[in-house]
Design an enzyme around this catalytic site. Structure first.
Site, short mmCIF file in Angstrom:
data_model
loop_
_atom_site.label_atom_id
_atom_site.label_comp_id
_atom_site.label_asym_id
_atom_site.label_seq_id
_atom_site.Cartn_x
_atom_site.Cartn_y
_atom_site.Cartn_z
N HIS A 63 36.68 43.84 19.51
CA HIS A 63 38.10 43.61 19.23
C HIS A 63 38.27 42.32 18.42
O HIS A 63 38.92 42.31 17.37
CB HIS A 63 38.85 43.52 20.55
CG HIS A 63 40.31 43.19 20.44
ND1 HIS A 63 41.31 44.05 20.83
CD2 HIS A 63 40.95 42.07 20.00
CE1 HIS A 63 42.48 43.49 20.62
NE2 HIS A 63 42.28 42.28 20.12
N GLU A 64 37.70 41.24 18.93
CA GLU A 64 37.92 39.94 18.29
C GLU A 64 37.21 39.83 16.95
O GLU A 64 37.77 39.30 16.00
CB GLU A 64 37.47 38.81 19.23
CG GLU A 64 38.26 38.71 20.51
CD GLU A 64 39.75 38.52 20.29
OE1 GLU A 64 40.14 37.98 19.23
OE2 GLU A 64 40.54 38.91 21.16
N HIS B 17 39.13 41.12 13.98
CA HIS B 17 40.27 40.35 13.49
C HIS B 17 39.92 39.49 12.28
O HIS B 17 40.80 39.15 11.48
CB HIS B 17 40.80 39.42 14.59
CG HIS B 17 41.71 40.06 15.57
ND1 HIS B 17 42.69 40.97 15.20
CD2 HIS B 17 41.84 39.90 16.92
CE1 HIS B 17 43.36 41.34 16.28
NE2 HIS B 17 42.86 40.73 17.33
N ASP C 211 47.26 43.10 15.83
CA ASP C 211 47.48 43.58 17.19
C ASP C 211 48.82 44.31 17.23
O ASP C 211 49.87 43.71 17.46
CB ASP C 211 47.49 42.41 18.19
CG ASP C 211 46.11 41.85 18.43
OD1 ASP C 211 45.16 42.65 18.57
OD2 ASP C 211 45.96 40.61 18.49
N TYR D 165 48.48 47.19 22.66
CA TYR D 165 47.49 46.79 23.66
C TYR D 165 47.34 47.88 24.71
O TYR D 165 48.33 48.44 25.19
CB TYR D 165 47.91 45.49 24.36
CG TYR D 165 47.85 44.25 23.52
CD1 TYR D 165 46.65 43.78 23.01
CD2 TYR D 165 49.00 43.52 23.24
CE1 TYR D 165 46.59 42.62 22.25
CE2 TYR D 165 48.96 42.37 22.49
CZ TYR D 165 47.75 41.91 21.99
OH TYR D 165 47.70 40.78 21.24
#
Length: 343
Positions: free
Chosen positions: A293-294, A297, A306, A309
């Site tokens: 996920h990170e 980015h 985002d 969620y």
């Protein structure tokens, strides 16, 4: 003539700067204002955001849709002379929203925020700016979407000395630790990186050989087209390369109730937060998935945002807005984790 045109534009901006609100969406009016639409020199840029419930009934808002003392998401769309301005603040992986993440706004009630923008957006250059407030969707909660009209701003006399992200270190593939990571935390993180590398590599192989829709693809990225498949494949190629060849820095200082966050223009440093340490090693919302996920980015990787969620909201996003699913970090994570297992 150029001076006359310029002053006509500035006069129009002066009238606009007293406050601009979009037609209320879901009964919520968002107004941007600032005392002076023309700023000189290297001064901070601060806007007032006023959010008003124009309905006759209470509404619920997600707390992270609202500004705070420090921006924790790209809540503004800003352009300079028609070109998008880079957001340099944090992007955060949060748990799916619960009741404590919502707040009530009564009929006629207004919320006012003073938001300083220069710490989270590159406003170092002279030019004509447009500023628009745009919350990133409801994230699966029953809450309103917030949006304002554009506010116009003219910046002059900037010295272009605003903070620039440091260049990435040379790609030696090493993992380093900051923020006082304990020995046990470092062990957990080493396993998480190995698992994230496996997730991204297997996802790359899956997408590379895909020429039609499958249950797994449709679940997380929606309607299949060759171009969309190519975008997803390119993202996972870059994710795999990042975990394999880039120098990853993992920071353990965050104590907030998040999984993790990054600054998208500062690869490849990931800040791990409180929820991360209690997450499973693999599977849904795992430690390995959090790193996927990170990593997605970072603008040099996939540049995701985002928009939603949690699995429920991510599925809905894929079904209704497949292009946004391809721009959503959780959709990449859930595709990689593939739980429940889909062919």
């Amino acid at each position: 003539m150029k001076h006359i045109v310029r002053w006509i534009v500035i006069v129009a901006m002066v009238f606009a700067a007293f406050g601009l609100a979009a037609a209320p969406r879901d009964g919520i009016e968002v107004r941007l204002s600032m005392p002076n639409p023309v700023l000189h020199g290297d001064v901070d840029v601060t806007v007032t955001v006023t959010i008003t419930n124009t309905t006759r009934h209470p509404v619920k808002l997600l707390r992270w849709q609202l500004p705070s003392e420090e921006l924790e998401g790209a809540l503004f769309n800003i352009e300079r002379d028609g070109v998008a301005v880079t957001y340099t603040g944090p992007l955060i992986k949060r748990p799916a929203p619960g009741p404590d993440d919502q707040m009530r706004l009564d009929p006629g009630q207004s919320l006012n925020y003073q938001v300083e923008l220069t710490s989270a957006y590159d406003l170092s250059r002279n030019g004509r700016y447009t500023i628009e407030y745009l919350s990133r969707g409801a994230h699966g909660a029953q809450s309103a979407t917030l949006r304002s009209e554009k506010l116009y701003l003219w910046l002059e006399g900037r010295s272009a000395k605003a903070k620039r992200p440091p260049p990435p270190p040379p790609p030696d593939g090493n993992i380093s630790y900051t923020g006082n990571c304990s020995a046990s935390q470092q062990t957990i993180l080493q396993s998480a990186v190995v698992n994230a590398k496996d997730y991204s590599g297997s996802s790359t192989g899956y997408l590379g050989g895909l020429s039609f829709s499958t249950p797994r693809y449709a679940e997380w990225f929606g309607a299949y087209t060759p171009d969309r498949r190519a975008t997803a494949y390119d993202h996972f190629v870059k994710l795999t390369d990042a975990f394999t060849t880039k120098p990853l820095t993992l920071d353990c200082k965050c104590k907030k109730p998040y999984y993790a966050y990054v600054y998208p223009v500062q690869p490849y440093k990931i800040y791990l937060c409180r929820v991360f340490w209690s997450a499973p090693a693999i599977g849904t919302d795992s430690q390995a998935g959090t790193l996927i996920h990170e990593m997605s980015h970072f603008t040099v990787v996939a540049g995701t945002d985002d928009w939603a969620y949690g699995q429920v909201a991510a599925r809905t996003l894929a079904d209704t807005y497949p292009d946004k699913a391809l721009d959503n970090a959780d959709n990449h994570e859930y595709f990689a984790e593939n739980t429940p297992d889909l062919p």
